[in-house]
Design a protein around this motif. Structure first.
Motif, mmCIF file in Angstrom:
data_model
loop_
_atom_site.group_PDB
_atom_site.id
_atom_site.type_symbol
_atom_site.label_atom_id
_atom_site.label_comp_id
_atom_site.label_asym_id
_atom_site.label_seq_id
_atom_site.Cartn_x
_atom_site.Cartn_y
_atom_site.Cartn_z
ATOM 1 N N LEU A 438 0.823 -1.207 0.000
ATOM 2 C CA LEU A 438 0.000 0.000 0.000
ATOM 3 C C LEU A 438 0.858 1.259 0.000
ATOM 4 O O LEU A 438 0.553 2.240 -0.686
ATOM 5 N N SER A 439 1.962 1.227 0.727
ATOM 6 C CA SER A 439 2.848 2.399 0.783
ATOM 7 C C SER A 439 3.581 2.625 -0.533
ATOM 8 O O SER A 439 3.897 3.768 -0.882
ATOM 9 N N LEU A 440 3.890 1.537 -1.273
ATOM 10 C CA LEU A 440 4.566 1.700 -2.556
ATOM 11 C C LEU A 440 3.592 2.075 -3.673
ATOM 12 O O LEU A 440 3.909 2.904 -4.533
ATOM 13 N N LEU A 441 2.422 1.481 -3.684
ATOM 14 C CA LEU A 441 1.485 1.671 -4.792
ATOM 15 C C LEU A 441 0.677 2.948 -4.682
ATOM 16 O O LEU A 441 0.032 3.364 -5.650
ATOM 17 N N THR A 442 0.671 3.579 -3.506
ATOM 18 C CA THR A 442 -0.058 4.831 -3.323
ATOM 19 C C THR A 442 0.802 5.808 -2.541
ATOM 20 O O THR A 442 1.770 5.433 -1.889
ATOM 21 N N ALA A 443 0.420 7.059 -2.607
ATOM 22 C CA ALA A 443 1.088 8.098 -1.819
ATOM 23 C C ALA A 443 0.333 8.213 -0.496
ATOM 24 O O ALA A 443 -0.774 8.744 -0.444
#
Length: 494
Positions: A438-443
């Motif tokens: 979630l942290s990599l795929l979204t800001a």
């Protein structure tokens, strides 16, 4: 007179015989549906027939059960009716109260143990329906009654069954041998072999989850099998059980697939406990992030909650929903098409979670460049990559990147579709995959990252503690790592 009795009498008073039969069946079908909300009730074209059922009950992956309605409750008549149809293991539903056991007479031989016929009247069913309100766990027994109940079920028997099952559940939670043994005896006498096994596995799982051992569980039956979906669903519907060790013991045999098949309304508190206590054994290979808008009346919060949506486990926040699956093609939500992200943004996100990036793909409208080192080590602080990216125009975006989890398991992140998947057969425990993906795929914001840490707190707590030698080694190299990290960050910012 109960509501059911009133409705039944009103149906009998309808002048048109065909309409009366239809209404009688509708009233009984409604009561059966209330007894087990999972049952599908189908009406036939027959009524009060000797060999043809009036209703048919069905469930997914379960055998059908035939229901015969009987208006004549005289013992001799009921005995003959049961004798004619008992080979089907049916439910004989008496439309009037049964005041005595018509099968318990000197001149009638008791049914053999493999005879799973259930003789019930309306009041017996009503007792189970009413008991579910005060003791939700009774719903597990009422469901089992329709699927595999046997013997007599009138008001008295239903009250004894409901109180015994409720007491047995509480007894198993408290490791009370006497109360639990009484429930085991009650269950063993009123259900067929399959439903008896399921109910005892349920009580056995609660017993073990409460700190008991399988060998100390009262009863001779084998209770070591996994819980079936119905039992798990009822556990989810019970009042919240805030006990980490209980849910950890319950959940050890579970998989992502078994949890995804459950039918649970909303974000049950017990579902939160079950998932959060077992984030190390629930593994997924793929995930997909979708933007969402808050629903009307939904409370504004930065918290994340586990839910079951579209037969997938989902972690839902105020802005995003992340779906998890064992395979990419089991992600039953279409991606929301978007663009890649800048290299600077990727490195910023990776730094926030201290995630290693082993390779990536940069693309412009006319060119694509793949970048990785020969040894596949972390490239997020690679000076050559920074210099190379400066030669691209502002239209260059990272399309994919490979994050290394646990050092050896590659997670391929596709940014336009916000989809993460393990390369080859790599799978990841949800406790690691959820916050990293979630942290990599979204800001994410600081508050959202803190909320992710909160929802995975138990996973972090149960991770392996370092040995004495590892602690000493860590102390020896801590300063050098800290100095190097500060230098790396300075290079990225420049």
């Amino acid at each position: 007179m109960t509501d059911f009795s009133s409705a039944l009498h009103a149906a009998f008073d309808v002048p048109d015989p065909r309409e009366a039969v239809n209404r009688i069946k509708n009233v009984v079908a409604h009561e059966l549906s209330q007894t087990d909300t999972r049952a599908k009730v189908t009406k036939t074209d027959f009524f009060n027939h000797s060999f043809a059922p009036d209703l048919v009950l069905s469930w997914p992956n379960e055998r059908e059960r035939l229901v015969f309605l009987k208006s004549d409750t005289r013992p001799a008549v009921l005995r003959d009716d049961v004798a004619a149809i008992r080979k089907h293991d049916p439910i004989v539903f008496a439309l009037d109260p049964v005041n005595e056991d018509p099968l318990d007479t000197d001149e009638y031989q008791s049914p053999p143990r493999d005879d799973d016929t259930l003789l019930a009247d309306s009041r017996g069913m009503e007792v189970l329906i009413e008991s579910r309100v005060s003791e939700p766990v009774v719903g597990l027994a009422s469901s089992a009654v329709l699927q595999g109940g046997r013997g007599l079920l009138t008001e008295r028997e239903a009250e004894a069954m409901a109180s015994s099952v409720a007491a047995g559940f509480n007894g198993a939670k408290q490791l009370d041998t006497g109360t639990t043994a009484a429930a085991v005896a009650q269950i063993s006498g009123h259900f067929d072999q399959r439903r008896t096994s399921r109910l005892l596995r349920f009580l056995g799982a609660v017993w073990v989850g409460s700190g008991g051992t399988a060998s100390s569980f009262p009863g001779e039956q084998d209770v070591t099998g996994d819980l079936d979906g119905t039992a798990l669903e009822f556990l989810m519907e019970l009042p919240p059980i805030d006990d980490f060790e209980f849910w950890r013991r319950i959940g050890r045999p579970l998989t992502l697939e078994s949890i995804s098949q459950l039918r649970v309304e909303d974000d049950s508190e017990n579902l939160q406990h079950l998932v959060e206590s077992n984030l190390d054994v629930l593994h997924a290979r793929a995930c997909r992030v979708l933007e969402r808008q808050q629903e009307l009346g939904e409370e504004e919060t930065t918290k994340f909650r586990w839910r079951l949506e579209r037969q997938m486990l989902c972690l839902r926040g105020s802005r995003f929903s992340t779906y998890f699956a064992s395979k990419v093609d089991e992600l039953k939500v279409e991606p929301q098409d978007g663009e890649g992200i800048s290299l600077h943004e990727l490195l910023r996100r990776a730094e926030q979670r201290r995630t290693s990036i082993s390779e990536l793909e940069l693309a412009t409208p006319t060119r694509t460049v793949s970048y990785a080192t020969v040894t596949r080590d972390d490239i997020s602080h690679d000076e050559e990559l920074i210099r190379l990216s400066s030669t691209f125009s502002s239209t260059a975006y990272v399309q994919t990147a490979v994050a290394s989890l646990f050092g050896t398991r590659p997670l391929v992140c596709d940014f336009p579709s916000r989809t993460g998947k393990g390369r080859t057969a790599a799978k990841f425990p949800l406790g690691t995959l959820a916050p990293v993906a979630l942290s990599l795929l979204t800001a994410t914001t600081v508050e959202e990252r803190q909320a992710l840490d909160q929802v995975t707190r138990y996973y972090n707590e149960v991770q392996r503690q370092p040995t004495l030698f590892e602690v000493e080694d860590a102390s020896a190299i801590q300063s050098s790592i800290s100095n190097q990290s500060q230098a790396d960050v300075g290079e990225i910012e420049s």
